[in-house]
Design a protein around this motif. Structure first.
Motif, PDB file in Angstrom:
ATOM      1  N   LEU A  34       7.067   0.282  -8.182  1.00 31.75           N
ATOM      2  CA  LEU A  34       5.688   0.065  -7.330  1.00 31.75           C
ATOM      3  C   LEU A  34       4.710   0.756  -7.901  1.00 31.75           C
ATOM      4  O   LEU A  34       3.512  -0.070  -8.196  1.00 31.75           O
ATOM      5  CB  LEU A  34       6.177   0.273  -5.677  1.00 31.75           C
ATOM      6  CG  LEU A  34       7.115  -0.627  -5.293  1.00 31.75           C
ATOM      7  CD1 LEU A  34       7.125  -0.429  -3.878  1.00 31.75           C
ATOM      8  CD2 LEU A  34       6.522  -2.291  -5.107  1.00 31.75           C
ATOM      9  N   ASN A  35       4.669   1.601  -8.026  1.00 35.77           N
ATOM     10  CA  ASN A  35       3.463   2.533  -8.614  1.00 35.77           C
ATOM     11  C   ASN A  35       3.180   2.240  -9.957  1.00 35.77           C
ATOM     12  O   ASN A  35       1.982   2.123 -10.343  1.00 35.77           O
ATOM     13  CB  ASN A  35       3.837   4.076  -8.671  1.00 35.77           C
ATOM     14  CG  ASN A  35       2.546   4.889  -8.859  1.00 35.77           C
ATOM     15  OD1 ASN A  35       1.405   4.872  -8.564  1.00 35.77           O
ATOM     16  ND2 ASN A  35       2.754   6.030  -9.647  1.00 35.77           N
TER      17      ASN A  35
ATOM     18  N   LYS B 151       3.653  -0.628 -11.286  1.00 37.74           N
ATOM     19  CA  LYS B 151       3.129  -2.084 -11.078  1.00 37.74           C
ATOM     20  C   LYS B 151       1.657  -2.117 -10.580  1.00 37.74           C
ATOM     21  O   LYS B 151       1.028  -3.160 -10.549  1.00 37.74           O
ATOM     22  CB  LYS B 151       3.922  -3.006 -10.307  1.00 37.74           C
ATOM     23  CG  LYS B 151       5.310  -3.220 -10.965  1.00 37.74           C
ATOM     24  CD  LYS B 151       6.013  -4.340  -9.975  1.00 37.74           C
ATOM     25  CE  LYS B 151       7.457  -4.570 -10.224  1.00 37.74           C
ATOM     26  NZ  LYS B 151       8.198  -5.298  -9.403  1.00 37.74           N
TER      27      LYS B 151
ATOM     28  N   LEU C 169       1.101  -1.383  -7.536  1.00 36.45           N
ATOM     29  CA  LEU C 169       1.224  -1.749  -6.140  1.00 36.45           C
ATOM     30  C   LEU C 169       1.165  -0.533  -5.061  1.00 36.45           C
ATOM     31  O   LEU C 169       1.167  -0.773  -3.955  1.00 36.45           O
ATOM     32  CB  LEU C 169       2.355  -2.598  -5.818  1.00 36.45           C
ATOM     33  CG  LEU C 169       2.267  -4.050  -6.933  1.00 36.45           C
ATOM     34  CD1 LEU C 169       3.908  -4.613  -6.479  1.00 36.45           C
ATOM     35  CD2 LEU C 169       1.319  -4.691  -6.407  1.00 36.45           C
TER      36      LEU C 169
ATOM     37  N   ASP D 268     -11.136  -0.758  -4.244  1.00 36.35           N
ATOM     38  CA  ASP D 268     -10.106  -1.651  -4.204  1.00 36.35           C
ATOM     39  C   ASP D 268     -10.611  -3.255  -3.905  1.00 36.35           C
ATOM     40  O   ASP D 268     -11.434  -3.227  -3.044  1.00 36.35           O
ATOM     41  CB  ASP D 268      -8.895  -1.431  -3.278  1.00 36.35           C
ATOM     42  CG  ASP D 268      -7.984  -0.659  -3.881  1.00 36.35           C
ATOM     43  OD1 ASP D 268      -7.964  -0.275  -5.059  1.00 36.35           O
ATOM     44  OD2 ASP D 268      -6.832  -0.150  -3.375  1.00 36.35           O
TER      45      ASP D 268
ATOM     46  N   GLN E 256      -6.032  -6.572  -4.479  1.00 34.45           N
ATOM     47  CA  GLN E 256      -5.102  -5.432  -4.769  1.00 34.45           C
ATOM     48  C   GLN E 256      -4.543  -4.930  -3.299  1.00 34.45           C
ATOM     49  O   GLN E 256      -3.358  -4.538  -3.371  1.00 34.45           O
ATOM     50  CB  GLN E 256      -6.090  -4.535  -5.251  1.00 34.45           C
ATOM     51  CG  GLN E 256      -6.104  -4.546  -6.685  1.00 34.45           C
ATOM     52  CD  GLN E 256      -7.191  -3.555  -7.632  1.00 34.45           C
ATOM     53  OE1 GLN E 256      -7.990  -3.131  -6.581  1.00 34.45           O
ATOM     54  NE2 GLN E 256      -6.987  -3.139  -8.740  1.00 34.45           N
ATOM     55  N   ARG E 257      -5.326  -4.858  -2.336  1.00 32.45           N
ATOM     56  CA  ARG E 257      -4.859  -4.589  -1.029  1.00 32.45           C
ATOM     57  C   ARG E 257      -3.793  -5.297  -0.546  1.00 32.45           C
ATOM     58  O   ARG E 257      -2.729  -5.067   0.230  1.00 32.45           O
ATOM     59  CB  ARG E 257      -5.894  -4.474   0.030  1.00 32.45           C
ATOM     60  CG  ARG E 257      -6.880  -3.054   0.097  1.00 32.45           C
ATOM     61  CD  ARG E 257      -7.429  -3.005   1.344  1.00 32.45           C
ATOM     62  NE  ARG E 257      -8.809  -3.877   1.420  1.00 32.45           N
ATOM     63  CZ  ARG E 257      -9.804  -3.678   0.531  1.00 32.45           C
ATOM     64  NH1 ARG E 257      -9.883  -2.369   0.223  1.00 32.45           N
ATOM     65  NH2 ARG E 257     -10.771  -4.498   0.743  1.00 32.45           N
TER      66      ARG E 257
ATOM     67  N   ALA F 223      -1.505  -7.248  -2.188  1.00 33.69           N
ATOM     68  CA  ALA F 223      -0.589  -7.222  -3.017  1.00 33.69           C
ATOM     69  C   ALA F 223       0.220  -5.953  -2.606  1.00 33.69           C
ATOM     70  O   ALA F 223       1.431  -6.066  -2.698  1.00 33.69           O
ATOM     71  CB  ALA F 223      -0.987  -6.843  -4.511  1.00 33.69           C
ATOM     72  N   ARG F 224      -0.494  -4.928  -2.214  1.00 33.33           N
ATOM     73  CA  ARG F 224       0.148  -3.753  -1.982  1.00 33.33           C
ATOM     74  C   ARG F 224       0.800  -3.735  -0.507  1.00 33.33           C
ATOM     75  O   ARG F 224       2.078  -3.611  -0.245  1.00 33.33           O
ATOM     76  CB  ARG F 224      -0.770  -2.393  -1.569  1.00 33.33           C
ATOM     77  CG  ARG F 224      -1.037  -1.741  -3.104  1.00 33.33           C
ATOM     78  CD  ARG F 224      -1.301  -0.282  -2.580  1.00 33.33           C
ATOM     79  NE  ARG F 224      -2.760  -0.172  -2.077  1.00 33.33           N
ATOM     80  CZ  ARG F 224      -3.899  -0.667  -2.692  1.00 33.33           C
ATOM     81  NH1 ARG F 224      -3.863  -0.625  -4.092  1.00 33.33           N
ATOM     82  NH2 ARG F 224      -5.082  -0.678  -2.028  1.00 33.33           N
TER      83      ARG F 224
ATOM     84  N   ASP G  55       2.031  -6.765   0.787  1.00 37.25           N
ATOM     85  CA  ASP G  55       3.015  -7.677   0.482  1.00 37.25           C
ATOM     86  C   ASP G  55       4.263  -7.224  -0.233  1.00 37.25           C
ATOM     87  O   ASP G  55       5.166  -7.878  -0.297  1.00 37.25           O
ATOM     88  CB  ASP G  55       2.658  -9.052   0.016  1.00 37.25           C
ATOM     89  CG  ASP G  55       1.661  -9.888   0.766  1.00 37.25           C
ATOM     90  OD1 ASP G  55       1.612  -9.642   1.945  1.00 37.25           O
ATOM     91  OD2 ASP G  55       0.834 -10.504   0.080  1.00 37.25           O
ATOM     92  N   SER G  56       4.147  -6.230  -0.885  1.00 37.90           N
ATOM     93  CA  SER G  56       5.401  -5.561  -1.708  1.00 37.90           C
ATOM     94  C   SER G  56       6.072  -4.494  -0.925  1.00 37.90           C
ATOM     95  O   SER G  56       6.039  -3.340  -1.260  1.00 37.90           O
ATOM     96  CB  SER G  56       4.806  -5.106  -3.059  1.00 37.90           C
ATOM     97  OG  SER G  56       3.759  -3.847  -2.808  1.00 37.90           O
TER      98      SER G  56
ATOM     99  N   THR H 128      11.346  -4.187  -3.814  1.00 31.57           N
ATOM    100  CA  THR H 128      11.250  -4.620  -5.376  1.00 31.57           C
ATOM    101  C   THR H 128      12.622  -4.960  -5.885  1.00 31.57           C
ATOM    102  O   THR H 128      13.574  -4.260  -5.200  1.00 31.57           O
ATOM    103  CB  THR H 128      10.599  -3.459  -6.137  1.00 31.57           C
ATOM    104  OG1 THR H 128      10.369  -3.911  -7.629  1.00 31.57           O
ATOM    105  CG2 THR H 128      11.371  -2.369  -6.000  1.00 31.57           C
TER     106      THR H 128
END
Length: 121
Positions: A36-37, A39, A41, A52, A56-57, A59-60, A62-63, A66
């Protein structure tokens, strides 16, 4: 469990786990956070979050998970400077040291067990 990411001793991290299964779960989470880092995220602890943008916020947020293959995590094990663990051996009344090969076998068994549990649901 000891994880050292590079030859720099400051990257050395000790993690106390109750069982080998707990250690495998913890290691998989370390790898997932690495992905994640990578990518972008996960926020970098040193980064200023003020800049940000909303995308970007989002995406983080929602992730939460992985996906990766067994080969990917085993390659990650090989790339680590050091990965080792001590487990208590009741027959020897002492601790046994384990290295990367032990982790690879345990990770494979752990992920296989997770996959079969998911298929059963």
């Amino acid at each position: 469990m000891l994880v050292q990411f590079s030859s720099n001793e400051e990257t050395r991290t000790f993690i106390d786990c109750e069982t080998p299964s707990d250690a495998m779960e913890t290691f998989c989470r370390i790898y997932e956070n690495f992905l994640l880092n990578k990518k972008g995220l996960l926020p970098n602890a040193d980064a200023d979050m003020v800049g940000d943008d909303e995308g970007q916020r989002k995406a983080r947020e929602d992730s939460n998970s992985t996906e990766y293959r067994l080969e990917d995590i085993l390659k990650f094990v090989d790339q680590l400077y050091d990965l080792s663990a001590l487990t208590y051996n009741e027959r020897a009344f002492g601790f046994t040291a384990h290295g990367k090969a032990w982790f690879k076998g345990k990770i494979h068994a752990y992920l296989r067990k997770l996959a079969s549990a998911e298929q059963a649901q």
